[in-house]
Write an enzyme that holds these catalytic residues in place. Structure first.
Site, PDB file in Angstrom:
ATOM      1  CE  LYS A  78      60.096  28.442  20.104  1.00 57.12           C
ATOM      2  NZ  LYS A  78      59.597  27.359  20.982  1.00 57.12           N
ATOM      3  CB  SER A 189      55.606  27.430  20.722  1.00 58.61           C
ATOM      4  OG  SER A 189      56.821  27.020  21.377  1.00 58.61           O
ATOM      5  CB  SER A 213      56.957  23.830  22.194  1.00 58.11           C
ATOM      6  OG  SER A 213      55.724  24.267  22.709  1.00 58.11           O
TER       7      SER A 213
END
EC number: 6.3.5.7
Length: 524
Positions: A78, A189, A213
């Site tokens: 990420k 997210s 998330s």
């Protein structure tokens, strides 16, 4: 897509150990899968050369008998984790082009154990969002979005493709393109992480979870995602959103893979003052499948108004699966659950307002010049931040202001304590808690964009555990009537990820979720 991209991490480790293929071959297959999946916009930065170099080192280590637990496994990172020498953007224009000179502790742990970096994946800007549409680099499209794979000549595709090939091979040849009929969000997210794992263009991915998330996008795309206890994984080198809530965790295709990767990600870090100095258990050893005698809490407050009947039905199915495996369901009460979202959306923006004050155009990232220093600050932040980030900075600054601190922020922290106490009382009656992960399946890109409150409601089942700092995992448990995945969430006591994973393994086995996203099934 090849058979190598179908493998789970545990399956790949078995093949590597037997010499059926090398890490280089495994990595090359995933590099090709990344290239074939660009329509999803899952990756911000691809690192194929680095991936091949890391896989070569992994093969050399294995040949010398020095293979680590993650040796040779290609994963995505990420783009909130700092990676030395590689762009780290947090999905924001204000950090575009920033190449940190240091490595986050979590990724350093993964590289230490032999993992291979395929690239940095997309996310909601500064991890603020539940749909991965707030990224400066564009929305991520879920591989579960319906569409068709069409064949056409290269000459019919964009001119950029033809510009890249040499004159010797510049002739029409068939290529594949994916045509969407609907574009769905992958959740957020950690939407890029979720999409990459579900689309088989990464064996696993790192994620971060502030209010859900990891777990919510895992539910939306039919994969496993675990948020460990706050303090289990170091936050050092992770771009901060809300420091008292942010926690790293793995996103994988199986519970066994999650246990494997979590073991590598965890560990005490003196550079992080919130890192807890305690041994990391052998999470894989916990996956015995024996949950006889465990008590499973079913919180009555999670039966929210308007929740689709099929989610209620799946929840009941999960209860039945655990009962059949020898566990005892017990009703519990978490009375302050109804205040969790309001509490979260005061505490998180307040911390965001403080953390994001550092982005001023002076030290790193974007700088937009102005007539004086103050104007440079204003211009940089106005151009560098997106609408959702600005919204949360404004809310956070407001609730921290002198006239409203006691009325909002202090009150929210008091309620947060009550929420944590609710869980403490509940765990006197049960060993784990079972709930739905999300109140819906994935929705279309663009939906709820004009209604932030509706968007925030996606986190209604995940936020309470985040406020209490508890471990939680989402496991794919079935398909809704629209053909999209639904997940079940298991929550546990602080630092009892082992029991959470054990129960998750039982749910996974009972659910036997094998459905593939359309984007993937059309290619196999």
């Amino acid at each position: 897509m090849t058979d190598l991209t179908k493998l789970t991490m545990t399956g790949a480790l078995e093949g590597l150990a037997k010499g059926e293929f090398t890490s280089v071959e495994l990595t090359e297959a995933h590099v090709r899968a990344v290239e074939a999946s660009r329509a999803l916009n899952a990756y911000i930065t691809e690192t194929p050369d680095q991936a091949i170099a890391m896989s070569e080192r992994a093969d050399a280590q294995r040949a010398k008998g020095e293979a680590g637990p993650m040796n040779g496994l290609p994963i995505a990172v990420k783009d909130l984790f700092c990676t030395a020498g590689f762009q780290t953007t947090a999905g924001s224009h204000i950090l575009e082009g920033f190449k940190p000179p240091y490595e986050s502790t979590v990724t350093a742990n993964l590289w230490r154990d032999g993992a291979v970096m395929l690239g940095k994946v997309n996310l909601d800007e500064f991890a603020m969002g539940s749909s991965n549409v707030t990224s400066y680099f564009g929305p991520v499209i879920s591989p579960w979005s319906p569409g068709v794979l069409v064949q056409r000549d290269a000459a019919e595709t964009d001119a950029g493709f033809l510009a890249e090939v040499t004159a010797a091979i510049r002739q029409p040849r068939p290529v594949q393109e994916w045509q969407w009929s609907r574009k769905l969000v992958p959740g957020g997210s950690s939407g890029g992480s979720a999409a990459a794992v579900a689309a088989r263009c990464a064996m696993a991915a790192t994620g971060t979870d502030t209010g859900g998330s990891i777990r919510q996008p895992a539910s939306f795309v039919g994969i496993v995602g675990i948020k460990p206890t706050y303090g289990r994984c170091s936050r050092w080198g992770i771009v901060s959103f809300a420091s008292s809530l942010d926690q790293a965790g793995p996103m994988t295709r199986t519970v066994a893979d999650a246990a494997l990767m979590l073991g590598s990600m965890c560990g005490y870090d003196p550079k992080d003052s919130t890192s807890v100095d305690m041994p990391v258990p052998d999470f894989k050893a916990a996956l015995t499948g024996d949950i006889r005698g465990l008590k499973v809490g079913i919180p009555k407050e999670y039966r929210v108004d308007g929740m689709p009947a099929e989610i209620e039905k799946l929840w009941q199915q999960g209860i039945d699966w655990l009962r059949a495996a020898g566990a005892e369901p017990v009703e519990i009460s978490l009375p302050h659950t109804k205040y969790a979202l309001a509490t979260y959306y005061i505490v998180a923006p307040a911390e965001c307002s403080s953390n994001l004050a550092r982005y001023d155009g002076v030290r790193f990232g974007l700088r937009v010049e102005g007539g004086d220093l103050k104007e440079m600050y204003e211009n940089t932040r106005a151009e560098g931040f997106g609408a959702e980030v600005k919204r949360r900075i404004m809310i956070g600054t407001y609730v921290l202001s002198a006239g409203y601190y006691d009325a909002y922020y202090r009150k929210a922290q008091q309620v947060r304590t009550r929420i944590a106490q609710d869980f403490e009382e509940a765990f006197k009656l049960c060993d784990v808690i079972l709930t739905p992960t999300a109140p819906s399946t994935a929705f279309e890109i663009g939906a709820n964009m004009d209604d932030p409150i509706a968007m925030y409601l996606n986190d209604v089942f995940t936020v309470p555990a985040s406020l209490a700092g508890l471990p939680g995992i989402s496991v794919p448990a079935g398909l809704a009537s629209d053909g999209l995945p639904l997940g079940l969430q298991i929550l546990g006591r602080p630092f009892d990820e082992a029991t959470v994973l054990k129960v998750a393994g039982v749910v996974e086995s009972a659910a036997d979720f094998t459905a593939l996203p359309p984007f993937v099934s059309a290619r196999y």
